[in-house]
Scaffold this motif. Structure first.
Motif, short mmCIF file in Angstrom:
data_model
loop_
_atom_site.label_atom_id
_atom_site.label_comp_id
_atom_site.label_asym_id
_atom_site.label_seq_id
_atom_site.Cartn_x
_atom_site.Cartn_y
_atom_site.Cartn_z
N ASN A 59 50.06 36.57 27.80
CA ASN A 59 50.85 36.81 29.09
C ASN A 59 52.41 37.18 28.97
O ASN A 59 52.90 37.87 29.57
CB ASN A 59 50.62 35.66 30.34
CG ASN A 59 49.08 35.56 30.50
OD1 ASN A 59 48.23 36.32 29.88
ND2 ASN A 59 48.90 34.75 31.35
N PHE A 271 53.30 40.52 33.49
CA PHE A 271 52.62 40.93 35.02
C PHE A 271 53.86 41.11 35.81
O PHE A 271 53.99 42.07 36.83
CB PHE A 271 51.83 39.74 35.17
CG PHE A 271 50.41 39.68 34.67
CD1 PHE A 271 49.59 40.75 34.96
CD2 PHE A 271 49.96 39.01 33.32
CE1 PHE A 271 48.27 40.93 34.61
CE2 PHE A 271 48.79 39.07 33.24
CZ PHE A 271 47.91 39.92 33.34
N LYS A 327 39.49 40.36 34.40
CA LYS A 327 40.06 39.21 34.49
C LYS A 327 41.48 39.40 34.72
O LYS A 327 42.24 38.58 35.60
CB LYS A 327 39.80 38.30 33.12
CG LYS A 327 40.38 36.69 33.32
CD LYS A 327 39.96 35.90 32.14
CE LYS A 327 40.69 36.61 30.75
NZ LYS A 327 41.32 35.66 29.91
N ASP A 328 42.18 40.10 33.87
CA ASP A 328 43.58 40.50 33.97
C ASP A 328 43.83 41.00 35.52
O ASP A 328 44.78 40.87 35.96
CB ASP A 328 44.03 41.71 33.15
CG ASP A 328 44.08 40.76 31.69
OD1 ASP A 328 43.85 39.66 31.48
OD2 ASP A 328 44.10 41.65 30.54
N TYR A 331 43.77 38.12 37.95
CA TYR A 331 44.86 37.62 37.89
C TYR A 331 46.12 38.17 38.37
O TYR A 331 46.78 37.71 39.13
CB TYR A 331 45.12 37.10 36.63
CG TYR A 331 46.41 36.58 35.96
CD1 TYR A 331 46.50 35.16 36.28
CD2 TYR A 331 47.54 37.14 35.66
CE1 TYR A 331 47.82 34.47 36.35
CE2 TYR A 331 48.72 36.47 35.53
CZ TYR A 331 49.09 35.17 35.76
OH TYR A 331 50.10 34.49 35.57
C1 LIG Z 1 47.28 34.66 31.62
O1 LIG Z 1 46.47 35.60 32.10
C2 LIG Z 1 45.31 35.28 32.47
C3 LIG Z 1 44.58 36.61 32.99
O2 LIG Z 1 44.55 37.66 32.23
C4 LIG Z 1 45.19 34.05 33.50
O3 LIG Z 1 43.70 33.80 33.76
C5 LIG Z 1 46.04 32.97 32.93
O4 LIG Z 1 46.06 32.07 33.96
C6 LIG Z 1 47.39 33.40 32.53
N1 LIG Z 1 48.09 32.10 32.06
C7 LIG Z 1 49.47 32.04 32.29
C8 LIG Z 1 50.01 30.91 31.54
O5 LIG Z 1 49.96 32.55 33.10
#
Ligand SMILES: *[C@@H]1O[C@H](CO)[C@@H](O)[C@H](O)[C@H]1NC(C)=O
Ligand SMILES: *[C@@H]1O[C@H](CO)[C@@H](O)[C@H](O)[C@H]1NC(C)=O
Ligand SMILES: *[C@@H]1O[C@H](CO)[C@@H](O)[C@H](O)[C@H]1NC(C)=O
Ligand SMILES: *[C@@H]1O[C@H](CO)[C@@H](O)[C@H](O)[C@H]1NC(C)=O
Ligand SMILES: *[C@@H]1O[C@H](CO)[C@@H](O)[C@H](O)[C@H]1NC(C)=O
Ligand SMILES: *[C@@H]1O[C@H](CO)[C@@H](O)[C@H](O)[C@H]1NC(C)=O
Ligand SMILES: *[C@@H]1O[C@H](CO)[C@@H](O)[C@H](O)[C@H]1NC(C)=O
Length: 392
Positions: A59, A271, A327-328, A331
């Protein structure tokens, strides 16, 4: 030639467009050679490298090198202003230099008939005004109809090329309304009150107009396209092949969030970098029934071929991205909703650029990130920064 140059400037400058296009025009054929994208960019493959799609990313982007050298070909009425703002935010916070015209706020143009000379650009950050040999930029994200050879020379050699496309019927309807093209059918509304049907019902009357206001996305790819070109299937196919080889990513308006997930991976961004609010929204969009939609599609044949091709490529890329995609996306949407909850206050319909209606949002929480995402005027900050540095 000159008049056509004026016409293009008008297309780039929303405020002048209505006035210019209200005058009837001929279909100008001219002798400027179409640029050979393959040789200009030394493209040997059918498509750019796509191995980045299959490389999963943590991330915080620590596993790859973030990229900030980008050309975004900004199409009209496709959500491109929202994407432009995302790129502005990234470029501003990373001290990147934008390719910007000194005078024009809305855009710049580099066409053979009305070239933008090197003297017309603001210098990159850290470069003196007039030190033209060192005019090389990181980001181009405003409207233009590029002369590809000139554009390439002005950009960092590692530049990634991309654009955004929207379903041509919806793009046409949005453009027809936004640029007030419907005014040209005013005299006919006695017989046909519906402004879309009025345009479609009298094709002979609007033959020239159809050519000018249709296939705008194709026209945005490049200067020099004649109406004849855009009615020539083999020409269209060849151009689509060239663009496939050039663009690392073609975003799709209808799948904007999905597009940003691909963009994030391509550029190795975070993100947070792809958060947005919609920059433009038509409060009362024009409607068209299915038979009108079919006719509009027919008028925009070249755009339809372009869109269909890149819509297909888009979903292939989503497949290549692998099982993390859903999933991405989930999120990101949660993250996006949380940001909008925190940052976005009331909205109101406001007039922008002289006579175009848009929805504007107020900043609710005054954090820097909220201001940078919600503030409508932020789009101009990049220009102001380079202007300020250019005058000291
Ligand atoms: C990283 O991204 C994933 C989605 O791809 C998410 O499920 C996860 O919680 C994120 N982790 C953090 C530490 O932000
Ligand atoms: C074009 O690509 C070929 C093959 O990768 C390479 O040999 C050549 O030097 C390149 N030419 C330019 C002008 O970049
Ligand atoms: C951008 O420039 C400012 C002012 O020169 C500096 O404070 C900041 O650290 C720079 N940011 C990056 C990401 O280089
Ligand atoms: C921005 O472009 C300039 C000129 O090409 C280059 O020197 C610089 O390294 C680029 N910045 C980034 C982050 O790539
Ligand atoms: C497009 O080409 C067809 C024949 O190939 C022709 O009948 C039609 O009139 C052309 N349309 C325009 C707008 O030039
Ligand atoms: C775009 O792709 C999606 C997914 O394959 C498909 O459902 C849709 O019909 C396509 N749109 C067009 C206009 O081809
Ligand atoms: C890359 O592709 C392989 C084979 O298609 C697949 O098994 C793998 O999950 C993909 N990797 C990522 C990170 O998506």
């Amino acid at each position: 030639m000159k008049r056509f140059g004026y016409l293009l400037t008008g297309l780039l400058s929303a405020s002048f467009l209505t006035v210019l296009l209200l005058q009837p025009r001929m279909d100008h054929h001219y002798s400027v050679a179409m640029s050979d994208i393959r040789s200009i960019f030394n493209l040997t493959n059918l498509q750019p490298d796509r191995s980045w799609l299959n490389v999963s990313q943590t991330n915080d982007s620590s596993s790859c090198e973030p990229k900030g050298n980008l050309v975004f070909i900004k199409t009209h009425k496709t959500g491109s202003t929202t994407l432009r703002n995302i790129l502005n935010r990234y470029g501003l916070s990373n001290n990147l230099s934008f390719l910007l015209n000194k005078e024009q706020v809305v855009g710049h143009i580099m066409s053979p008939s009305k070239p933008t000379y090197i003297t017309d650009f603001l210098p990159p950050i850290g470069v003196e005004v007039g030190d033209y040999q060192n005019y090389q930029f990181n980001i181009s994200n405003i409207h233009m109809r590029p002369n590809w050879k000139e554009l390439r020379q002005l950009m960092n050699p590692s530049t990634i090329y991309m654009t955004i496309l929207r379903h041509p019927v919806d793009q046409w309807l949005s453009s027809y309304q936004y640029f007030h093209h419907y005014k040209i059918v005013e005299p006919l509304r006695f017989w046909e009150p519906d402004p879309v049907k009025a345009f479609l019902k009298f094709p002979a009357k609007f033959k020239e107009w159809s050519a000018i206001v249709c296939n705008q996305q194709f026209r945005d790819m490049e200067f020099s396209m004649t109406n004849g070109d855009l009615n020539d299937t083999s020409f269209i196919r060849k151009k689509i092949k060239d663009y496939s080889a050039l663009f690392s990513l073609v975003l799709i308006t209808e799948y904007f969030d999905e597009s940003l997930i691909l963009l994030k991976r391509l550029l190795c961004w975070k993100f947070d970098d792809i958060l947005y609010i919609k920059m433009r929204e038509q409060p009362n969009p024009l409607q068209a029934d299915s038979s009108s939609r079919e006719q509009i599609q027919e008028l925009n044949k070249a755009d339809m071929m372009l869109y269909t091709h890149f819509n297909e490529t888009f979903w292939q890329m989503v497949d290549e991205y692998g099982p993390d995609f859903e999933k991405d996306l989930r999120y990101f949407r949660d993250h996006l909703n949380a940001m909008q909850e925190e940052c976005v206050g009331e909205s109101k319909v406001a007039i922008v650029a002289g006579n175009h209606e848009n929805i504007k949002y107020k900043v609710k929480a005054k954090s820097e990130i909220c201001k940078s995402i919600v503030n409508y005027g932020y789009a101009m900050e990049a220009m102001k920064r380079q202007q300020k540095r250019a005058t000291v």
